[in-house]
Enzyme design. Structure first.
Site, PDB file in Angstrom:
ATOM      1  N   ASP A 138       4.212  -4.455  -7.435  1.00 23.32           N
ATOM      2  CA  ASP A 138       3.624  -3.228  -6.883  1.00 23.32           C
ATOM      3  C   ASP A 138       4.259  -1.989  -7.501  1.00 23.32           C
ATOM      4  OD1 ASP A 138       5.782  -4.441  -5.196  1.00 23.32           O
ATOM      5  OD2 ASP A 138       5.747  -2.479  -4.244  1.00 23.32           O
ATOM      6  N   ASN A 139       5.290  -2.166  -8.307  1.00 24.45           N
ATOM      7  CA  ASN A 139       5.908  -1.035  -8.998  1.00 24.45           C
ATOM      8  C   ASN A 139       5.623  -1.076 -10.493  1.00 24.45           C
ATOM      9  OD1 ASN A 139       6.950  -0.068  -6.611  1.00 24.45           O
ATOM     10  ND2 ASN A 139       8.951  -1.042  -6.876  1.00 24.45           N
ATOM     11  N   GLY A 168       7.361   6.676   6.577  1.00 24.79           N
ATOM     12  CA  GLY A 168       6.468   7.438   5.714  1.00 24.79           C
ATOM     13  C   GLY A 168       7.136   8.597   4.989  1.00 24.79           C
ATOM     14  N   GLY A 222       0.819  -1.225   0.000  1.00 18.87           N
ATOM     15  CA  GLY A 222       0.000   0.000   0.000  1.00 18.87           C
ATOM     16  C   GLY A 222       0.840   1.256   0.000  1.00 18.87           C
TER      17      GLY A 222
HETATM   18  P1  AMP Z   1       9.213   0.505  -2.959  1.00 21.25           P
HETATM   19  O1  AMP Z   1      10.162  -0.648  -3.007  1.00 21.25           O
HETATM   20  O2  AMP Z   1       9.863   1.840  -2.752  1.00 21.25           O
HETATM   21  O3  AMP Z   1       8.309   0.513  -4.141  1.00 21.25           O
HETATM   22  O4  AMP Z   1       8.296   0.324  -1.659  1.00 21.25           O
HETATM   23  C1  AMP Z   1       7.658  -0.878  -1.338  1.00 21.25           C
HETATM   24  C2  AMP Z   1       6.632  -0.655  -0.253  1.00 21.25           C
HETATM   25  O5  AMP Z   1       7.251  -0.101   0.906  1.00 21.25           O
HETATM   26  C3  AMP Z   1       5.519   0.304  -0.620  1.00 21.25           C
HETATM   27  O6  AMP Z   1       4.347  -0.134   0.012  1.00 21.25           O
HETATM   28  C4  AMP Z   1       5.975   1.613  -0.033  1.00 21.25           C
HETATM   29  O7  AMP Z   1       4.904   2.489   0.263  1.00 21.25           O
HETATM   30  C5  AMP Z   1       6.655   1.139   1.238  1.00 21.25           C
HETATM   31  N1  AMP Z   1       7.689   2.073   1.696  1.00 21.25           N
HETATM   32  C6  AMP Z   1       8.888   2.334   1.131  1.00 21.25           C
HETATM   33  N2  AMP Z   1       9.574   3.237   1.854  1.00 21.25           N
HETATM   34  C7  AMP Z   1       8.792   3.567   2.907  1.00 21.25           C
HETATM   35  C8  AMP Z   1       8.937   4.447   4.027  1.00 21.25           C
HETATM   36  N3  AMP Z   1      10.030   5.172   4.215  1.00 21.25           N
HETATM   37  N4  AMP Z   1       7.922   4.504   4.904  1.00 21.25           N
HETATM   38  C9  AMP Z   1       6.805   3.775   4.737  1.00 21.25           C
HETATM   39  N5  AMP Z   1       6.615   2.932   3.720  1.00 21.25           N
HETATM   40  C10 AMP Z   1       7.591   2.822   2.813  1.00 21.25           C
HETATM   41 MG    MG Z   2       6.779   1.169  -4.881  1.00 24.23          MG
END
Ligand code: AMP
Ligand code: MG
Length: 493
Positions: free
Chosen positions: A255-256, A129, A94
């Site tokens: 998810d990306n 976040g 999410g």
């Molecule tokens: P990503 O690999 O950057 O696409 O992130 C994968 C998941 O981790 C997604 O659900 C992002 O919203 C969550 N996410 C990444 N970095 C953070 C962060 N610093 N705080 C909260 N959620 C994160």
């Molecule tokens: Mg992502």
């Protein structure tokens, strides 16, 4: 809800994703950062969105795009999705640090605006976040670079910063990127409802995407199979564009993956320096799952996950497989078209041994570790003796170059020279966002000097132009310095 923030017509927010209801998202309180300041604003995108330039420079806009002020008409929310990460089912993910403000009605259609790095949401899991300035600058510049290259992508409107501290490997400062896209829906949104056996919500989501983004599928005999096929085709086109320009995404988790076939979620991405087909840009990708040359197959694997998620709606597995099959015809054809354009061969003159020439060109670049962007840009003037010499200068092994150049010259001679040169100059960019360029801009921004960000933004938005008018432009098109090889980019952002 209508607001007067544009010069000619008032802005209208229509929050279509919010209307999907509480199974799809959670209303999100804004979480302010201390004493925000501007890092950069993208005037070109602001114009396209119909935002008034003087409003975008205002204190109200600064606070709005940091998440410090709620703009009337927006309905901030965080959406829920799941996904496969590095080949494994990861369960619920999410918007862990992204807040969707709503979608803006613009002269170019509806555009969602999302604040990335806007603070804790119900989906933050262990994270804070937030996003750091470093990764925000990379996302901002790269999404605009991709747009300049003509590659489908989410866009970036602005970056704001704050001295609030964010802990990564080291303590850094916080930033927020305002992104825009017709939709931020990912493959993972569909996987989420499918895995939870929420088939009614799965159908609602598919109908929403068809209605707003793939209206032609509505009239198909099998609308959901048609949707899968349309997404497969767009994703195939996207992969061909990435491979042709030498772009590595780095984290191709489901998810990306955008349901619209856009490049989304810029993390440890990299444009190739030397042409190394096995290059791994993500320092955390120990197995090389997302290496440059694996991207097209990974995209297909991800589409397969999407197909599985859609099966409750498609019902007949054969129809789903047939829809996915389109990837296997569209991708190679699209890649060949890109490569032929890069070589200067116009569409109406395809020859059966062009494929062999494309392959031998890529083999040559790999074997001799030639800089990808510089090779292709210099090739644009190959037909002139000085141009051919400038390509040859890239090779230590001159006989290897001459053997290849002889066959290429013979093929090129069959093209209209002016048309082929023009085609090459608009197919081979002079400027890409190399890691070291981003790094230099990030270092300067660390002491509040944003001039490098501005210069890069200007050049990368039209990367096929020479930009001889910009001070220091040549360095931006140059070989990477030795220290570039030591830059390590991981998922940590
Ligand atoms: P990503 O690999 O950057 O696409 O992130 C994968 C998941 O981790 C997604 O659900 C992002 O919203 C969550 N996410 C990444 N970095 C953070 C962060 N610093 N705080 C909260 N959620 C994160
Ligand atoms: Mg992502």
């Amino acid at each position: 809800m209508t607001l007067n923030l544009s010069s000619s017509t008032p802005l209208t927010w229509q929050n279509r994703f919010a209307r999907l209801g509480s199974d799809f998202s959670t209303p999100q309180p804004l979480r302010p950062l201390s004493a925000p300041y501007w890092v950069s604003r993208n005037a070109a995108l602001a114009r396209e969105l119909g935002l008034d330039a003087s409003w975008l420079a205002s204190q109200e806009a600064l606070e709005t795009f940091t998440g410090n002020r709620a703009l009337a008409g927006t309905e901030p929310l965080a959406s829920v999705y799941s996904g496969h990460q590095f080949g494994q089912w990861a369960g619920q993910l999410g918007d862990g640090r992204a807040t969707l403000l709503g979608d803006l009605q613009t002269p170019n259609g509806g555009f969602e605006l999302q604040l990335k790095g806007a603070g804790l949401t119900p989906y933050s899991r262990g994270g804070d976040g937030r996003a750091v300035l470093r990764s925000s600058i990379r996302e901002y510049l790269c999404s605009e670079a991709m747009h300049g290259l003509g590659i489908p992508t989410t866009r970036a409107l602005c970056i704001t910063g704050s001295d609030d501290r964010v802990r990564r490997e080291e303590v850094e400062t916080a930033a927020v990127v305002t992104r825009s896209s017709p939709s931020f829906i990912r493959f993972g949104h569909f996987e989420h409802f499918s895995h939870a056996n929420q088939h009614a919500e799965l159908k609602t989501l598919a109908d929403f995407v068809i209605q707003h983004h793939y209206p032609a599928c509505r009239d198909a005999a099998q609308p959901y199979a048609a949707l899968l096929q349309a997404v497969s085709e767009r994703t195939a086109e996207l992969m061909a564009a990435w491979q042709a320009v030498g772009f590595c995404h780095g984290v191709m988790n489901t998810d990306n993956m955008s349901i619209l076939g856009l490049t989304i979620d810029y993390g440890p991405f990299q444009f190739l320096d030397t042409f190394d087909p096995g290059h791994i840009c993500n320092h955390s990708d120990n197995q090389g799952r997302y290496a440059y040359n694996k991207q097209p197959n990974i995209a297909y694997w991800n589409l397969f996950c999407l197909g599985q998620a859609l099966l409750p709606l498609i019902e007949n597995q054969e129809h789903a497989l047939a829809a996915l099959e389109s990837y296997k015809t569209v991708f190679p054809k699209a890649l060949e078209n890109h490569m032929r354009a890069k070589l200067g061969f116009s569409d109406d003159a395809a020859q059966h041994d062009d494929k062999a020439l494309i392959e031998s060109t890529l083999k040559l670049l790999a074997a001799h570790q030639i800089d990808h962007t510089i090779f292709w840009r210099r090739l644009c003037s190959f037909a002139r003796p000085a141009g051919r010499e400038s390509v040859r200068d890239l090779f230590l092994d001159r006989p290897a170059f001459e053997a290849w150049a002889t066959s290429y010259a013979a093929r090129l001679a069959q093209q209209d020279p002016h048309a082929s040169q023009a085609l090459m100059y608009r197919s081979n960019p002079k400027y890409v966002l190399r890691n070291h360029l981003g790094e230099q801009a990030i270092r300067a921004a660390g002491v509040h000097d944003y001039s490098e960000v501005e210069k890069l933004l200007q050049v990368l938005q039209s990367p096929f132009d020479e930009h001889e008018d910009i001070a220091g432009h040549q360095a931006l098109a140059d070989f990477p310095p030795d220290w570039a090889a030591g830059i390590e980019i991981s998922c940590s952002s």
